[in-house]
Enzyme design. Structure first.
Site, mmCIF file in Angstrom:
data_model
loop_
_atom_site.group_PDB
_atom_site.id
_atom_site.type_symbol
_atom_site.label_atom_id
_atom_site.label_comp_id
_atom_site.label_asym_id
_atom_site.label_seq_id
_atom_site.Cartn_x
_atom_site.Cartn_y
_atom_site.Cartn_z
ATOM 1 C CB CYS A 94 15.270 22.043 2.891
ATOM 2 S SG CYS A 94 16.599 21.090 2.170
ATOM 3 C CB CYS A 113 16.913 17.786 -3.567
ATOM 4 S SG CYS A 113 16.426 16.537 -2.376
ATOM 5 C CB CYS A 155 11.031 18.589 0.989
ATOM 6 S SG CYS A 155 11.674 17.430 2.189
ATOM 7 C CB CYS A 165 18.163 14.885 4.055
ATOM 8 S SG CYS A 165 16.389 14.650 3.893
ATOM 9 C CD GLN A 196 3.610 1.620 6.519
ATOM 10 O OE1 GLN A 196 3.977 2.632 5.909
ATOM 11 N NE2 GLN A 196 2.659 0.832 6.058
ATOM 12 C CD GLU A 227 5.301 -9.254 2.181
ATOM 13 O OE1 GLU A 227 4.494 -8.364 2.456
ATOM 14 O OE2 GLU A 227 6.158 -9.153 1.293
ATOM 15 C CG ASP A 274 -0.612 -1.533 3.773
ATOM 16 O OD1 ASP A 274 -0.556 -0.645 2.908
ATOM 17 O OD2 ASP A 274 0.098 -1.514 4.799
ATOM 18 C CB CYS A 302 1.484 4.670 0.000
ATOM 19 S SG CYS A 302 2.023 3.400 -1.138
HETATM 20 N N1 SAH Z 1 1.166 -3.945 5.784
HETATM 21 C C1 SAH Z 1 2.595 -3.836 5.864
HETATM 22 C C2 SAH Z 1 3.283 -3.790 4.504
HETATM 23 C C3 SAH Z 1 2.715 -2.832 3.502
HETATM 24 S S1 SAH Z 1 3.747 -2.499 2.103
HETATM 25 C C4 SAH Z 1 3.003 -2.654 6.709
HETATM 26 O O1 SAH Z 1 2.188 -1.784 7.023
HETATM 27 O O2 SAH Z 1 4.181 -2.589 7.069
HETATM 28 C C5 SAH Z 1 3.231 -3.660 0.930
HETATM 29 C C6 SAH Z 1 3.776 -5.054 1.152
HETATM 30 O O3 SAH Z 1 3.250 -5.859 0.109
HETATM 31 C C7 SAH Z 1 5.282 -5.198 1.100
HETATM 32 O O4 SAH Z 1 5.713 -5.917 2.228
HETATM 33 C C8 SAH Z 1 5.528 -6.008 -0.191
HETATM 34 O O5 SAH Z 1 6.630 -6.887 -0.088
HETATM 35 C C9 SAH Z 1 4.245 -6.790 -0.297
HETATM 36 N N2 SAH Z 1 3.849 -7.248 -1.627
HETATM 37 C C10 SAH Z 1 4.063 -6.657 -2.829
HETATM 38 N N3 SAH Z 1 3.450 -7.354 -3.813
HETATM 39 C C11 SAH Z 1 2.817 -8.390 -3.212
HETATM 40 C C12 SAH Z 1 2.000 -9.454 -3.690
HETATM 41 N N4 SAH Z 1 1.702 -9.567 -4.981
HETATM 42 N N5 SAH Z 1 1.517 -10.333 -2.803
HETATM 43 C C13 SAH Z 1 1.792 -10.222 -1.479
HETATM 44 N N6 SAH Z 1 2.566 -9.234 -0.970
HETATM 45 C C14 SAH Z 1 3.064 -8.330 -1.816
#
Ligand code: SAH
Length: 466
Positions: A79, A85, A88, A166, A290, A340, A393, A420
């Protein structure tokens, strides 16, 4: 060398590379012997001349001035955007070396959390390092001539580095963004200025469904309306027929948060669709999804592999977004329950279950860190607690200590943790291991090639009671 000073020119061998794209070396000899020096843009194996720009008791930061010996891990030409920036951070490094560094980054995070024996295979990747992102949020601004521009914020600032194509996003995102900027110029629509808090267009949000090609466009504006709305819609639809959903989002606040609370559909569908792991998903603008479709399929198949569902289990998909993990595994489980916090994402998850005729998946809107309400509701749905599997997650800050305690107390035998952020993952895994779980398997997936970000999946298995 005598005691090092700011602005000194030093010659240094680079022996490591961190996840921010800084080469790391150590001063040899003299009063500063052993001092760690970070050199942005230098690579493991380089010998460089660098100018010291910051000096503390523990480390120095230096600017690369001259490459004396180039590392075999160097690779140029990914790039040509200015370094500022900041996106990357591995763009000057071979992809294999980047993967190796990402593995080390995760291992180091675990080591710092007191888990030295983590065993990681090589990093899983699609091998695709360009055009993989399905979402972008371009800040909009003006150049010195008053022309509307789009791009990315320079590292840790709100100064816009103009995008010149990009490579992480599909090319159509640039075409649309360029068009939006020219539309603003033609119709004298000012971009928002954070300092004066005047103007209108703040950000352009774009998301594409990889499998369907459907694009959602959302203009994030400061004022009530976007001038020439109907002309804009008409022209976008004519030029970019794959834009099937156009929103206006109003953000009145002077904060770092990009999207405001109020969304107005200008035309088209409320959601776009994508197909992930063979399941069709509707995605609303508020929902997390994602960003790397193909790597996400690798990630979810790793979760499936770790979960080893037999059909008897109740799967608790905590932080479930639009239900992607739970729904992709629902056929193999007795029941799936997702939790969620974003109500619109929960609505999508419920709709997505219906869309795919999945009848054993339920979704609750709530705080997944609130152990009392979440765990007790969810576990009451299990026949036996031994059959409960928890998938976590969470966002970058990780989950809560109270949730970890509650999971451990309840006797759940298997936890699959997707993260992540290696640092909060390692912290939370340490807490699980302190409460009787062992890390049975762990894999790293490169969801974000060329950037410093990395995704990790860990299987925690209960080894003893609390
Ligand atoms: N498992 C999903 C989302 C992961 S990202 C996937 O793979 O697509 C993390 C998610 O947690 C997001 O959707 C965010 O809105 C949610 N989130 C953040 N804080 C939270 C909380 N305290 N309780 C429940 N969900 C939450």
């Amino acid at each position: 060398m005598t005691n090092m000073q700011k602005n000194d020119l030093i010659q240094i061998d680079i022996t490591d590379l961190n996840n921010l794209g800084s080469g790391i070396g150590h001063i040899q000899g003299g009063e500063s012997d052993g001092l760690t020096v970070f050199v942005q843009g230098a690579v493991t194996g380089d010998r460089v001349t660098a100018k010291v720009i910051k000096l503390t008791a523990k480390y120095a930061v230096a600017r690369l001035e001259e490459l004396l010996i180039a590392s075999p891990f160097r690779e140029n030409g990914f790039c040509d955007a200015p370094l500022s920036c900041g996106g990357c951070v591995f763009r000057h490094v071979s992809y294999l070396h980047e993967l190796d560094r990402k593995k080390t980054y995760v291992e180091n995070a675990f080591r710092k959390a007191g888990i030295a024996d983590i065993c990681l295979d090589s990093v899983l990747t699609t091998g695709q390092t360009v055009g993989y992102r399905n979402k972008v949020q371009y800040p909009i601004g003006q150049d010195f001539h008053g022309k509307t521009i789009y791009g990315f914020y320079a590292n840790a600032t709100h100064r816009i580095v103009r995008s010149n194509g990009c490579r992480l996003q599909p090319a159509i995102f640039d075409e649309i963004a360029e068009y939006v900027c020219r539309f603003c110029d033609t119709h004298h629509i000012a971009s928002y200025d954070e300092k004066s808090q005047k103007g209108n267009l703040r950000h352009l949000f774009l998301r594409i469904g990889k499998a369907t090609g459907e694009i959602m466009l959302c203009l994030v504006i400061h004022q009530e309306c976007f001038p020439e709305e109907s002309l804009f819609v008409e022209e976008i639809q004519k030029r970019f027929p794959s834009v099937v959903s156009i929103y206006i989002n109003q953000n009145r606040h002077n904060t770092n948060v990009i999207m405001g609370d109020s969304y107005r559909l200008l035309t088209g569908k409320e959601t776009i669709e994508d197909i992930l792991c063979g399941i069709r998903f509707r995605i609303s603008p508020q929902s997390f999804y994602q960003v790397n479709h193909d790597a996400c399929e690798i990630l979810y198949s790793t979760v499936a592999d770790f979960a080893e569902l037999t059909g008897k289990e109740t799967l608790l998909d905590l932080y479930c977004g639009i239900g992607t993990i739970g729904l992709s595994l629902a056929k193999k489980a007795r029941k799936t329950i997702g939790v969620e916090i974003v109500a619109e994402a929960v609505n999508c998850a419920i709709e997505n279950a219906k869309l795919n005729a999945i009848e054993n998946a339920y979704f609750l809107c709530g705080d997944a860190g609130d152990s009392e309400s979440v765990l007790s509701t969810a576990l009451s749905e299990c026949e036996k607690v031994e059959n409960a599997i928890v998938v976590l997650d969470p966002p970058r800050k990780g989950t809560t200590e109270t949730m970890i305690c509650a999971i451990a107390r309840s006797g759940v035998s298997k936890v699959v943790y997707v993260s992540c952020n290696p640092d909060t993952l390692a912290r939370d895994c340490r807490s699980f291991t302190d409460k009787g779980y062992v890390i049975s398997r762990a894999k790293v997936v490169d969801m974000f090639p060329r950037t410093g970000h990395v995704e990790t999946v860990v299987l925690l298995v209960r080894n003893r009671c609390l």
